[in-house]
Design a protein around this motif. Structure first.
Motif, PDB file in Angstrom:
ATOM      1  N   ALA A   1      48.631  15.882  54.412  1.00  0.00           N
ATOM      2  CA  ALA A   1      48.739  16.943  55.063  1.00  0.00           C
ATOM      3  C   ALA A   1      48.810  18.531  54.325  1.00  0.00           C
ATOM      4  CB  ALA A   1      49.280  16.939  57.131  1.00  0.00           C
TER       5      ALA A   1
ATOM      6  N   CYS B   1      51.314  20.789  55.714  1.00  0.00           N
ATOM      7  CA  CYS B   1      52.043  20.510  56.462  1.00  0.00           C
ATOM      8  C   CYS B   1      53.638  21.026  55.723  1.00  0.00           C
ATOM      9  CB  CYS B   1      52.667  19.245  57.112  1.00  0.00           C
ATOM     10  SG  CYS B   1      53.742  18.564  57.657  1.00  0.00           S
TER      11      CYS B   1
ATOM     12  N   MET C   1      43.297  16.796  66.242  1.00  0.00           N
ATOM     13  CA  MET C   1      42.560  15.976  64.845  1.00  0.00           C
ATOM     14  C   MET C   1      42.886  14.613  65.444  1.00  0.00           C
ATOM     15  SD  MET C   1      45.205  17.871  62.902  1.00  0.00           S
ATOM     16  CE  MET C   1      44.267  18.828  60.824  1.00  0.00           C
TER      17      MET C   1
ATOM     18  N   GLY D   1      56.526  17.072  64.862  1.00  0.00           N
ATOM     19  CA  GLY D   1      57.182  16.349  64.568  1.00  0.00           C
ATOM     20  C   GLY D   1      57.968  18.123  64.977  1.00  0.00           C
TER      21      GLY D   1
ATOM     22  N   HIS E   1      40.684  17.915  61.666  1.00  0.00           N
ATOM     23  CA  HIS E   1      39.852  19.229  62.804  1.00  0.00           C
ATOM     24  C   HIS E   1      39.190  18.422  63.426  1.00  0.00           C
ATOM     25  CE1 HIS E   1      43.186  21.359  63.485  1.00  0.00           C
ATOM     26  NE2 HIS E   1      43.548  21.303  61.955  1.00  0.00           N
TER      27      HIS E   1
HETATM   28  C1  HEM Z   1      59.103  16.634  61.103  1.00  0.00           C
HETATM   29  C2  HEM Z   1      58.502  17.740  61.219  1.00  0.00           C
HETATM   30  C3  HEM Z   1      57.174  18.645  61.009  1.00  0.00           C
HETATM   31  C4  HEM Z   1      57.684  19.987  60.865  1.00  0.00           C
HETATM   32  C5  HEM Z   1      58.717  21.108  60.434  1.00  0.00           C
HETATM   33  C6  HEM Z   1      56.373  20.724  60.288  1.00  0.00           C
HETATM   34  C7  HEM Z   1      56.226  21.686  60.147  1.00  0.00           C
HETATM   35  C8  HEM Z   1      54.351  22.402  59.810  1.00  0.00           C
HETATM   36  C9  HEM Z   1      54.066  23.374  59.421  1.00  0.00           C
HETATM   37  C10 HEM Z   1      55.129  24.589  60.232  1.00  0.00           C
HETATM   38  C11 HEM Z   1      52.222  23.319  59.992  1.00  0.00           C
HETATM   39  C12 HEM Z   1      52.204  24.817  60.353  1.00  0.00           C
HETATM   40  C13 HEM Z   1      50.974  25.406  61.296  1.00  0.00           C
HETATM   41  C14 HEM Z   1      51.127  26.457  61.704  1.00  0.00           C
HETATM   42  O1  HEM Z   1      50.963  27.121  61.147  1.00  0.00           O
HETATM   43  O2  HEM Z   1      49.809  25.750  62.311  1.00  0.00           O
HETATM   44  C15 HEM Z   1      52.197  22.111  60.229  1.00  0.00           C
HETATM   45  C16 HEM Z   1      51.043  22.175  59.941  1.00  0.00           C
HETATM   46  C17 HEM Z   1      50.862  20.408  59.654  1.00  0.00           C
HETATM   47  N1  HEM Z   1      51.242  19.633  60.114  1.00  0.00           N
HETATM   48 FE1  HEM Z   1      54.025  19.200  59.875  1.00  0.00          FE
HETATM   49  N2  HEM Z   1      55.852  19.555  60.592  1.00  0.00           N
HETATM   50  C18 HEM Z   1      56.727  18.668  60.631  1.00  0.00           C
HETATM   51  C19 HEM Z   1      55.878  17.017  61.103  1.00  0.00           C
HETATM   52  C20 HEM Z   1      54.637  16.576  61.307  1.00  0.00           C
HETATM   53  C21 HEM Z   1      54.341  14.944  61.342  1.00  0.00           C
HETATM   54  C22 HEM Z   1      55.127  14.097  61.551  1.00  0.00           C
HETATM   55  C23 HEM Z   1      52.941  15.140  61.071  1.00  0.00           C
HETATM   56  C24 HEM Z   1      51.872  14.158  61.203  1.00  0.00           C
HETATM   57  C25 HEM Z   1      51.684  12.800  61.418  1.00  0.00           C
HETATM   58  C26 HEM Z   1      51.997  16.503  61.000  1.00  0.00           C
HETATM   59  C27 HEM Z   1      51.250  17.295  60.534  1.00  0.00           C
HETATM   60  C28 HEM Z   1      50.422  18.111  59.842  1.00  0.00           C
HETATM   61  C29 HEM Z   1      49.473  19.074  59.953  1.00  0.00           C
HETATM   62  C30 HEM Z   1      47.944  17.974  59.947  1.00  0.00           C
HETATM   63  C31 HEM Z   1      49.279  19.476  60.108  1.00  0.00           C
HETATM   64  C32 HEM Z   1      48.335  21.117  60.059  1.00  0.00           C
HETATM   65  C33 HEM Z   1      47.606  21.239  61.006  1.00  0.00           C
HETATM   66  C34 HEM Z   1      46.246  22.043  61.022  1.00  0.00           C
HETATM   67  O3  HEM Z   1      45.569  22.225  60.120  1.00  0.00           O
HETATM   68  O4  HEM Z   1      45.516  22.621  61.800  1.00  0.00           O
HETATM   69  N3  HEM Z   1      53.268  17.601  60.398  1.00  0.00           N
HETATM   70  N4  HEM Z   1      53.863  21.518  59.445  1.00  0.00           N
END
Ligand code: HEM
Ligand code: HEM
Lengths: 354, 354
Positions: A63, A66, A212, A228, A350
């Motif tokens: 990702a 992320c 998604m 997360g 998405h």
């Molecule tokens: C464990 C703590 C986690 C933190 C602190 C974290 C943090 C973040 C942050 C800050 C973003 C940007 C969000 C935004 O600006 O809208 C993000 C996006 C994303 N995260 Fe994480 N995340 C975590 C866990 C995960 C997990 C468990 C998954 C999937 C199994 C994941 C998949 C993604 C994906 C796919 C995006 C992009 C979303 C989009 O395109 O709208 N994250 N994450």
């Protein structure tokens, strides 16, 4: 829908990656033959539980937007592929929230429901996240739809929206009130300003993305909510601050007596710091896991380094990784990254918003 | 060095663009014939003063990393193509600073010195900007070189470095102390904390970039320093705050009694706001033009809109345009832009650092 050859190619690539990264899985030839036969017969195939777990974790690892990827290999994968009816999906989404909430010690979790099959699309969840508030401007469509379906609500601030499940059959969506015990919330207060609580701000504990699809080796799981823990800026700098979201910087500024006559007083910048501090402080007081953006930045660079040691690139979207607050004060700001590759799989992709 | 055909192609493109955007310039055919003959004879050609002015302004308009482009058409172009010796270049750089400083009402200015000619590279300026301080870690190379050349200095904080001019001949660089009347500086104070001034921070008024070549229609001007006014964050969030620059957030935090034990207190974020406020306040008090990042963001979006009305794309590097402070609180954060095109000309192009 993808053709049989595309599915086969994607499946073979995935089985190869799975065996390469899981040496104990043995030679891929046998599994490839199995998968090939299944695809030739049914146009799709079934992942083993180990493949599903690996696929979901690697989708997280891939990702590009992320910052939280350091712990990708600890994702809890709930195998719910046998669940395909709206009632069952709703029940398991509530259970997802309970498992993830864990009394405040948030655990990264994904619940994988039935995949699409040739000619038989699976059910999906409508809305960006499992938990959303009705007065969040982002939720306007979901509010309208819920009300159309008969939901009587949406009048009070920070009211939790019902879950909307779209059956794969194309019948009308069903709505389900989320039980109170499944939604932990944190009322916001400020460590030094007693008046802050009177702003009446709050947010929920578990950000569980539900719009998604999870794509693994040619199979699409359109209902696969994942979570997360929150990074504070998501709430303090975006959800509550963006002008097209809750837009509360002017209210915070007023509370702190800031001079809002002119941008040069940096009142927005100062209000952002106070609001972000209130978010971090309140989650900590409530015993709910939350990371600050400095810490997540450091962790992300540790992730990049560790992946490098495994010879893997870390495709990264700079503009999403750099936090929206004090960008250049975080370590992630000061370098470039491997570019995102939209064709990389497994991946979260998405769906069109609904 | 570019071959004759490349020069000709680039020249023809440029003449076409010049005539297209300057209808009174008439039909390009005559000028193309003239330029072609000149290139066939000398391998290069001479821009008319109007072409030079237009080329420099469009190079600014094309600068994908610059948020300040709204006023591109007001750039003051100093035609100094007849100046090629180090003494003359140094004198005119000092004059550039005086013209740009304008008693504090900063004017965007470029000084264009002699271009490269086939087999005869022109003189260049060594160092990132005309004015730089000796104790800025970014200046280490320039300090070492100046001292090697005989400069006795570099002991006190915020000491202005001498100008280093590299003759085109390849002879050793010459150094020139910048006269005091050419460098306006602003000691930093805070509007509400009297102790701030004792930190002894200061910065100069005119950011004049000197390590980029100006490329117009196949001609390269390697000595073409240009300046706008400062956006506050360049000083408050980067030059004085970056850990590999002046790294003064800990000192500011101490002054304001912030709890630096833990990143979660957001002490860095708060110290950044105080430092940025001091910068904006001090420049205003001193009567020196400076924009805050909110205002420059709004101006930039006005620029994008106006260019759109002229049917022109605005190639833009998001990661440079979004300010390093409170990114999401600025209007430029919330959209995408036309991608940068590294082949677009006229353009400012980085020379290898020296
Ligand atoms: C464990 C703590 C986690 C933190 C602190 C974290 C943090 C973040 C942050 C800050 C973003 C940007 C969000 C935004 O600006 O809208 C993000 C996006 C994303 N995260 Fe994480 N995340 C975590 C866990 C995960 C997990 C468990 C998954 C999937 C199994 C994941 C998949 C993604 C994906 C796919 C995006 C992009 C979303 C989009 O395109 O709208 N994250 N994450
Ligand atoms: C009028 C006020 C101006 C403002 C407020 C402004 C603002 C900025 C800022 C904030 C940056 C990013 C700097 C960094 O992060 O290091 C930048 C970059 C740049 N600006 Fe401007 N600018 C102005 C005028 C100009 C002028 C007059 C020119 C040329 C004629 C120019 C050309 C550029 C270029 C080429 C860059 C990229 C520099 C690089 O790649 O290192 N700007 N500008």
């Amino acid at each position: 829908a993808p053709g049989r050859d595309d599915v086969l190619d994607a499946a073979v690539d995935f089985v190869r990656q799975f065996t390469a990264e899981n040496p104990r899985a043995g030679d891929p030839a046998h599994r490839i033959a199995e998968v090939t036969a299944e695809i030739e017969r049914y146009g799709t195939y079934e992942h083993t539980p180990a493949e599903l777990t690996f696929g979901a974790r690697v989708a997280w690892r891939n990702a590009a937007r992320c910052i939280g990827r350091l712990y990708w290999n600890n994702l809890i994968v709930r195998d719910l592929r046998h669940v395909e009816d709206p009632d069952g999906i709703a029940e398991e989404c509530f259970e997802h929230l309970r498992v993830a909430t864990n009394g405040g010690r948030i655990r990264p979790v994904i619940s994988v429901f039935a995949p699409n099959r040739p000619g038989r699309p699976a059910a999906t969840l409508l809305g960006e996240q499992l938990v959303r508030y009705a007065d969040d401007p982002r939720s306007a469509q979901r509010v309208a739809l819920a009300q159309e379906l008969g939901w009587k609500g949406g009048e009070t601030p920070f009211e939790v929206l019902p879950l909307l499940v779209q059956p794969g059959s194309g019948r009308a969506p069903e709505f389900y009130e989320i039980p109170e015990d499944a939604v932990l919330e944190v009322p916001l207060e400020h460590p030094r300003h007693p008046g802050f609580a009177a702003l009446g701000l709050r947010w929920y504990a578990v950000p569980a993305v539900s719009d998604m699809s999870l794509e693994i080796g040619g199979v699409t799981y359109p209902a696969a909510p994942f979570n997360g823990w929150y990074m504070g800026t998501e709430i303090g700098s975006r959800n509550l601050a963006d002008a097209d979201r809750y837009d509360r910087l002017p209210a915070v500024a007023e509370l702190f007596g800031l001079d809002t006559a002119n941008d040069r007083t940096l009142w927005r910048d100062r209000a952002l710091v106070e609001l972000n501090l209130a978010v971090l402080h309140s989650y900590e007081q409530a015993g709910v896991t939350m990371a600050d953006h400095h810490t997540e930045s450091t962790r992300f660079l540790a992730h990049v380094e560790r992946e490098g040691r495994h010879g893997r690139p870390v495709p990264t979207d700079w503009s999403w990784i750099v936090p929206p607050l004090s960008g250049s004060a975080t370590a992630v700001f000061h370098r470039y990254y491997d570019p995102p590759d939209p064709d990389q799989r497994p991946a979260f992709v998405h769906r069109a918003p609904a």
